[in-house]
Design an enzyme around this catalytic site. Structure first.
Site, PDB file in Angstrom:
ATOM      1  N   HIS A 541      -9.706  17.172 -19.653  1.00 14.62           N
ATOM      2  CA  HIS A 541      -8.344  17.289 -20.182  1.00 14.62           C
ATOM      3  C   HIS A 541      -7.273  16.989 -19.127  1.00 14.62           C
ATOM      4  O   HIS A 541      -6.291  17.726 -19.047  1.00 14.62           O
ATOM      5  CB  HIS A 541      -8.098  18.710 -20.708  1.00 14.62           C
ATOM      6  CG  HIS A 541      -8.984  19.120 -21.836  1.00 14.62           C
ATOM      7  ND1 HIS A 541      -9.094  20.439 -22.248  1.00 14.62           N
ATOM      8  CD2 HIS A 541      -9.773  18.412 -22.661  1.00 14.62           C
ATOM      9  CE1 HIS A 541      -9.934  20.510 -23.264  1.00 14.62           C
ATOM     10  NE2 HIS A 541     -10.377  19.304 -23.530  1.00 14.62           N
ATOM     11  N   HIS A 584      -7.637  22.763 -26.274  1.00 11.02           N
ATOM     12  CA  HIS A 584      -7.977  21.335 -26.172  1.00 11.02           C
ATOM     13  C   HIS A 584      -6.767  20.516 -26.602  1.00 11.02           C
ATOM     14  O   HIS A 584      -6.123  20.838 -27.604  1.00 11.02           O
ATOM     15  CB  HIS A 584      -9.176  21.021 -27.058  1.00 11.02           C
ATOM     16  CG  HIS A 584     -10.361  21.890 -26.746  1.00 11.02           C
ATOM     17  ND1 HIS A 584     -11.510  21.410 -26.190  1.00 11.02           N
ATOM     18  CD2 HIS A 584     -10.543  23.228 -26.878  1.00 11.02           C
ATOM     19  CE1 HIS A 584     -12.355  22.414 -26.000  1.00 11.02           C
ATOM     20  NE2 HIS A 584     -11.790  23.535 -26.415  1.00 11.02           N
TER      21      HIS A 584
HETATM   22  C1  LIG Z   1     -15.628  12.941 -23.068  1.00 11.92           C
HETATM   23  C2  LIG Z   1     -14.357  13.627 -23.468  1.00 11.92           C
HETATM   24  C3  LIG Z   1     -14.398  14.768 -24.271  1.00 11.92           C
HETATM   25  C4  LIG Z   1     -13.210  15.383 -24.680  1.00 11.92           C
HETATM   26  N1  LIG Z   1     -13.263  16.380 -25.612  1.00 11.92           N
HETATM   27  C5  LIG Z   1     -12.118  16.793 -26.197  1.00 11.92           C
HETATM   28  C6  LIG Z   1     -12.131  17.633 -27.337  1.00 11.92           C
HETATM   29  O1  LIG Z   1     -13.196  17.988 -27.856  1.00 11.92           O
HETATM   30  N2  LIG Z   1     -10.941  18.030 -27.869  1.00 11.92           N
HETATM   31  C7  LIG Z   1      -9.746  17.629 -27.325  1.00 11.92           C
HETATM   32  O2  LIG Z   1      -8.695  18.035 -27.814  1.00 11.92           O
HETATM   33  N3  LIG Z   1      -9.709  16.827 -26.253  1.00 11.92           N
HETATM   34  C8  LIG Z   1     -10.862  16.368 -25.708  1.00 11.92           C
HETATM   35  N4  LIG Z   1     -10.808  15.486 -24.678  1.00 11.92           N
HETATM   36  C9  LIG Z   1      -9.495  15.104 -24.150  1.00 11.92           C
HETATM   37  C10 LIG Z   1      -8.672  14.221 -25.089  1.00 11.92           C
HETATM   38  O3  LIG Z   1      -9.519  13.331 -25.780  1.00 11.92           O
HETATM   39  C11 LIG Z   1      -7.632  13.469 -24.260  1.00 11.92           C
HETATM   40  O4  LIG Z   1      -6.851  14.409 -23.545  1.00 11.92           O
HETATM   41  C12 LIG Z   1      -6.692  12.620 -25.108  1.00 11.92           C
HETATM   42  O5  LIG Z   1      -7.435  11.830 -26.001  1.00 11.92           O
HETATM   43  C13 LIG Z   1      -5.841  11.756 -24.197  1.00 11.92           C
HETATM   44  O6  LIG Z   1      -4.943  10.990 -24.951  1.00 11.92           O
HETATM   45  P1  LIG Z   1      -3.960   9.957 -24.219  1.00 11.92           P
HETATM   46  O7  LIG Z   1      -3.237   9.231 -25.279  1.00 11.92           O
HETATM   47  O8  LIG Z   1      -3.173  10.667 -23.184  1.00 11.92           O
HETATM   48  O9  LIG Z   1      -4.930   8.978 -23.402  1.00 11.92           O
HETATM   49  P2  LIG Z   1      -6.189   8.107 -23.898  1.00 11.92           P
HETATM   50  O10 LIG Z   1      -6.584   8.454 -25.274  1.00 11.92           O
HETATM   51  O11 LIG Z   1      -7.215   8.201 -22.842  1.00 11.92           O
HETATM   52  O12 LIG Z   1      -5.614   6.624 -23.974  1.00 11.92           O
HETATM   53  C14 LIG Z   1      -5.262   5.845 -22.857  1.00 11.92           C
HETATM   54  C15 LIG Z   1      -5.615   4.400 -23.181  1.00 11.92           C
HETATM   55  O13 LIG Z   1      -4.976   3.535 -22.243  1.00 11.92           O
HETATM   56  C16 LIG Z   1      -5.881   2.539 -21.827  1.00 11.92           C
HETATM   57  N5  LIG Z   1      -5.455   2.072 -20.510  1.00 11.92           N
HETATM   58  C17 LIG Z   1      -5.458   2.752 -19.349  1.00 11.92           C
HETATM   59  N6  LIG Z   1      -4.994   1.976 -18.336  1.00 11.92           N
HETATM   60  C18 LIG Z   1      -4.668   0.785 -18.898  1.00 11.92           C
HETATM   61  C19 LIG Z   1      -4.125  -0.442 -18.372  1.00 11.92           C
HETATM   62  N7  LIG Z   1      -3.842  -0.595 -17.068  1.00 11.92           N
HETATM   63  N8  LIG Z   1      -3.923  -1.464 -19.231  1.00 11.92           N
HETATM   64  C20 LIG Z   1      -4.215  -1.350 -20.557  1.00 11.92           C
HETATM   65  N9  LIG Z   1      -4.736  -0.208 -21.103  1.00 11.92           N
HETATM   66  C21 LIG Z   1      -4.950   0.824 -20.272  1.00 11.92           C
HETATM   67  C22 LIG Z   1      -7.214   3.264 -21.827  1.00 11.92           C
HETATM   68  O14 LIG Z   1      -8.320   2.365 -21.828  1.00 11.92           O
HETATM   69  C23 LIG Z   1      -7.115   4.124 -23.074  1.00 11.92           C
HETATM   70  O15 LIG Z   1      -7.542   3.437 -24.225  1.00 11.92           O
HETATM   71  C24 LIG Z   1     -11.967  14.873 -24.219  1.00 11.92           C
HETATM   72  C25 LIG Z   1     -11.926  13.741 -23.414  1.00 11.92           C
HETATM   73  C26 LIG Z   1     -13.100  13.099 -23.056  1.00 11.92           C
HETATM   74  C27 LIG Z   1     -13.015  11.838 -22.228  1.00 11.92           C
END
Ligand SMILES: Cc1cc2nc3c(=O)[nH]c(=O)nc-3n(C[C@H](O)[C@H](O)[C@H](O)COP(=O)(O)OP(=O)(O)OC[C@H]3O[C@@H](n4cnc5c(N)ncnc54)[C@H](O)[C@@H]3O)c2cc1C
Ligand SMILES: *[C@@H]1O[C@H](CO)[C@@H](O)[C@H](O)[C@H]1NC(C)=O
Ligand SMILES: *[C@@H]1O[C@H](CO)[C@@H](O)[C@H](O)[C@H]1NC(C)=O
Ligand SMILES: *[C@@H]1O[C@H](CO)[C@@H](O)[C@H](O)[C@H]1NC(C)=O
Ligand SMILES: *[C@@H]1O[C@H](CO)[C@@H](O)[C@H](O)[C@H]1NC(C)=O
Ligand SMILES: *[C@@H]1O[C@H](CO)[C@@H](O)[C@H](O)[C@H]1NC(C)=O
Ligand SMILES: *[C@@H]1O[C@H](CO)[C@@H](O)[C@H](O)[C@H]1NC(C)=O
Ligand SMILES: *[C@@H]1O[C@H](CO)[C@@H](O)[C@H](O)[C@H]1NC(C)=O
Ligand SMILES: *[C@@H]1O[C@H](CO)[C@@H](O)[C@H](O)[C@H]1NC(C)=O
Ligand SMILES: *[C@@H]1O[C@H](CO)[C@@H](O)[C@H](O)[C@H]1NC(C)=O
Length: 606
Positions: A541, A584
């Site tokens: 997270h 979460h």
């Molecule tokens: C294995 C795992 C299990 C988890 N379990 C849970 C759970 O059960 N419940 C829960 O609430 N949370 C869980 N989490 C956490 C939650 O999924 C994340 O906190 C949340 O999805 C993050 O959202 P975000 O939009 O910040 O980033 P992300 O969803 O990670 O999106 C960022 C995106 O940007 C892209 N990106 C990054 N850098 C670049 C670049 N330079 N150029 C182009 N694209 C780029 C990435 O590839 C990605 O697709 C888990 C996470 C993981 C990895």
């Protein structure tokens, strides 16, 4: 989280006909859009989908990772296989932390989604918002009431719809309809496969109701207590921001282009506006040596690259802490000292107990003990999306506080968001579960997860190199504060009190492996600490590396989530939370992204 099992070849590739999915920047017919969204992750897909609801608004989404269909995509789709989606996987960034001094200098894996849907495609589906205090504090720090619980609740509802469990059970006593949405894109549901420990977990909430009370819905703002775990899944399959938002929009709209397998390498200054530099253009590339392309946003660039990617892109563009940038030879263009600071994450440690050999645990499906049962369960899912494969590993979770009288609070004070926020979380699994320990090859187990939910340790993301294809240095800095370590000790002790309830007599036989030494009659807290330092991992997270702050000179983005000290760029993802929520984060990130989408629409009268 599980032993890695590749699903058998009975699965056809999940192919879809895409409208405007591009795999190479040279395929795009235009280079200028109204908005360019960086990262097709959890938050980015919400923003891109909401902005492109207006057919006159042209939106480009750029994603570094791969498609969520095709090779191994059954590990994304099938809920029970969620633990495999990120391991040795085409869908992950494969990061490792710097050595953690709180974990005997171990470097630990640090998973992040590298695929359409981002981490919502690879996570473990737990669907929790946090406490009302968590959001009221967000509002206080930003001076913006749109983040306060009573206002953001509308947006949580907007993002989701309730879905019935796949076993057809009546779940009306297992959640509170009044705090939920019924029309939003992301399906959520409680388990569709009851497990043999569920009755004992619920009976413990009666037997030890003072410490472990039942809560009909921990997503009501009133987080504390034990509830049925809600999951981002509908009709037996994972709901991600790709399946729920982006893909349906992409397949039906001509004003939404999605470019995958392409990394944003830096933002480009396009002039200045109101006395600060303007960045409305960006550079992309597919490999370290391939041709660079540029795209431009007439209105603005929305960074949704996540808590690692968003600060990394800012720093590659010279936006950040000048001293840090100088170390890797990047010239500072905009001073924003807090970029990449303030990293917050929840440390997790699993504890396991041995249970009777004839107990019906999920080890049958996770430890390779019964390949025939595993194949039958997969065939059942393939036929009609029911059975154990339509569920995740755990069915209940609980959120707890240290008692008011705790010497830990007396010594360190309470830095949680408020009296309704959790200090720690426990969850109960009918089988062996771990984020770090070796898997046994036989036996039957019961596992606990133990999590520090309001950590006071702060870590960092800094560049290791000016090469945009090099991984940054990631330091969650687990157990930097003694407070966090003491809370983890208390979480483990609470989990032991839980299984000491009478209802577990004859079922919980003994602690497994070196948990036995930590819980031996002559053991001390030091023995528990030995266990914690050896086996802690990340719950995955990471947040708050581009924190929002309403005060001048503080944080990275303002209340409207636009980046300070420059113009043309907004950040919408987990990095803007001033504090990690005490649960979460994914449901909270969807909610913030819905709020931000309305703010952007309002700013441009869309
Ligand atoms: C294995 C795992 C299990 C988890 N379990 C849970 C759970 O059960 N419940 C829960 O609430 N949370 C869980 N989490 C956490 C939650 O999924 C994340 O906190 C949340 O999805 C993050 O959202 P975000 O939009 O910040 O980033 P992300 O969803 O990670 O999106 C960022 C995106 O940007 C892209 N990106 C990054 N850098 C670049 C670049 N330079 N150029 C182009 N694209 C780029 C990435 O590839 C990605 O697709 C888990 C996470 C993981 C990895
Ligand atoms: C991570 O490793 C897997 C192989 O295990 C690979 O397929 C994937 O492309 C890697 N991710 C990145 C971002 O390089
Ligand atoms: C961890 O590394 C630091 C710095 O190299 C060292 O001082 C310390 O003794 C190490 N700790 C352990 C437990 O090995
Ligand atoms: C589920 O149970 C509740 C409470 O007993 C009842 O009011 C409701 O009608 C039931 N729903 C269905 C679909 O049967
Ligand atoms: C789903 O398939 C399984 C196995 O093929 C069968 O036993 C079960 O009745 C089916 N369930 C539904 C709801 O169709
Ligand atoms: C649910 O999944 C089944 C396949 O198991 C499919 O036939 C059905 O159309 C799906 N329902 C919805 C509403 O998507
Ligand atoms: C859970 O799923 C398994 C395998 O799919 C099935 O055998 C079992 O009956 C299900 N349990 C319940 C309580 O429905
Ligand atoms: C950081 O860079 C150094 C030198 O190039 C390299 O040896 C090291 O592996 C890099 N660290 C990470 C985490 O990538
Ligand atoms: C506790 O007792 C066991 C065996 O009786 C022994 O091996 C162990 O060293 C003792 N631990 C402590 C902390 O005294
Ligand atoms: C903005 O830049 C100034 C220097 O020009 C710096 O002092 C200030 O800290 C920066 N603002 C923020 C929010 O960091």
């Amino acid at each position: 989280m599980f032993r890695l099992v590749h699903a058998p070849a009975i699965f056809a590739l999940f192919g879809t006909t895409f409208g405007a999915l591009f795999t190479d920047p040279s395929q795009l017919k235009q280079t200028t859009y109204d908005f360019v969204v960086v990262g097709a992750g959890t938050a980015g897909n919400v923003v891109a989908t909401r902005l492109s609801e207006n057919p006159s608004v042209k939106v480009l989404v750029i994603e570094a990772g791969v498609s969520d269909t095709g090779y191994r995509s059954e590990q994304i789709r099938i809920p029970f296989l969620c633990g495999q989606a990120a391991i040795d996987s085409p869908f992950d960034w494969n990061y490792t932390t710097v050595p953690q001094k709180g974990l005997n200098n171990q470097s630990i894996p640090y998973f992040r989604g590298f695929v359409l849907g981002g981490s919502s495609s690879t996570n473990y589906l737990a669907w929790t918002r946090g406490s009302s205090d968590d959001y009221d504090r967000f509002a206080r720090v930003t001076g913006d009431s749109s983040y306060a619980w009573k206002n953001i609740l509308t947006y949580f509802k907007k993002s989701e719809h309730h879905d019935a469990p796949t076993d057809g059970r009546n779940d009306s006593a297992e959640y509170l309809p009044s705090v939920h949405g019924f029309k939003g894109p992301v399906a959520f549901s409680v388990t569709g496969n009851l497990s043999a420990i569920d009755d004992r977990v619920l009976a413990t909430t009666q037997e030890l109701s003072d410490e472990f009370p039942f809560n009909q819905d921990t997503n009501s703002g009133n987080l504390l207590g034990i509830g049925w775990q809600q999951n981002s899944l509908g009709n037996g399959s994972r709901a991600s921001s790709s399946s729920a938002y982006l893909t349906p929009a992409m397949n039906t709209r001509s004003n939404l282009d999605v470019l995958i397998q392409t990394r944003v390498t830096r933002l480009i200054q396009t002039g200045s506006s109101k006395g600060v530099p303007e960045f409305k253009s960006l550079e992309v590339a597919q490999t370290p040596t391939s041709r660079r392309f540029t795209f431009k946003a007439n209105k603005e660039i929305v960074l949704s690259a996540g808590a690692i990617g968003s600060p990394q892109i800012l720093m590659l563009s010279g936006i950040g802490n000048a001293a840090d940038l100088a170390k890797v030879g990047i010239k500072s263009t905009v001073s924003l000292p807090e970029v990449g600071k303030n990293l917050q994450d929840h440390p997790l440690v699993s504890t396991q107990w041995v249970v009777p050999d004839d107990a019906p645990t999920r080890d049958t499906f996770t430890l390779g003990e019964d390949p025939a049962a595993e194949n039958a369960a997969l065939a059942q899912w393939n036929a009609n999306h029911t059975g154990i494969m339509s569920a995740v590993l755990g069915n209940h979770m609980g959120f707890f506080r240290l008692p008011e009288s705790s010497p830990i609070l007396a010594k360190y004070g309470d830095q949680s968001a408020g009296p309704g926020s959790a200090h720690y979380e426990l969850a109960w699994i009918n089988g062996y579960m771990t984020v770090s320990q070796p898997f046994p090859t036989s036996g039957k187990y019961f596992s606990n997860i133990n999590v520090v939910n309001s950590p006071t340790s702060r870590g960092t993301v800094v560049l290791n190199s000016s090469d945009p294809f090099a991984a940054p240095l990631i330091d969650p800095n687990f157990y930097d504060t003694d407070f966090d370590l003491q809370v983890m000790i208390e979480a483990i002790k609470a989990s032991v009190r839980f299984v000491n309830a009478k209802v577990w007599d004859g079922y919980i036989l003994q602690p497994y492996a070196d948990l036995a030494a930590a819980l031996a009659p002559n053991a001390t807290d030091a023995d528990i600490v030995t266990y914690i330092r050896k086996w802690t991992g990340s719950i995955k997270h990471p947040m708050s590396t581009a924190a929002a702050n309403g005060a001048k000179g503080k944080g990275v983005v303002g209340a409207d989530l636009t980046v300070k000290n420059l113009s043309g760029v907004r950040i919408v993802d987990g990095s803007v939370f001033p504090f990690i929520p005490s649960a979460h984060p994914q449901a909270g990130i969807y909610g913030i992204a819905e709020v931000a989408s309305d703010k952007i629409k309002a700013a441009y009268h869309l």
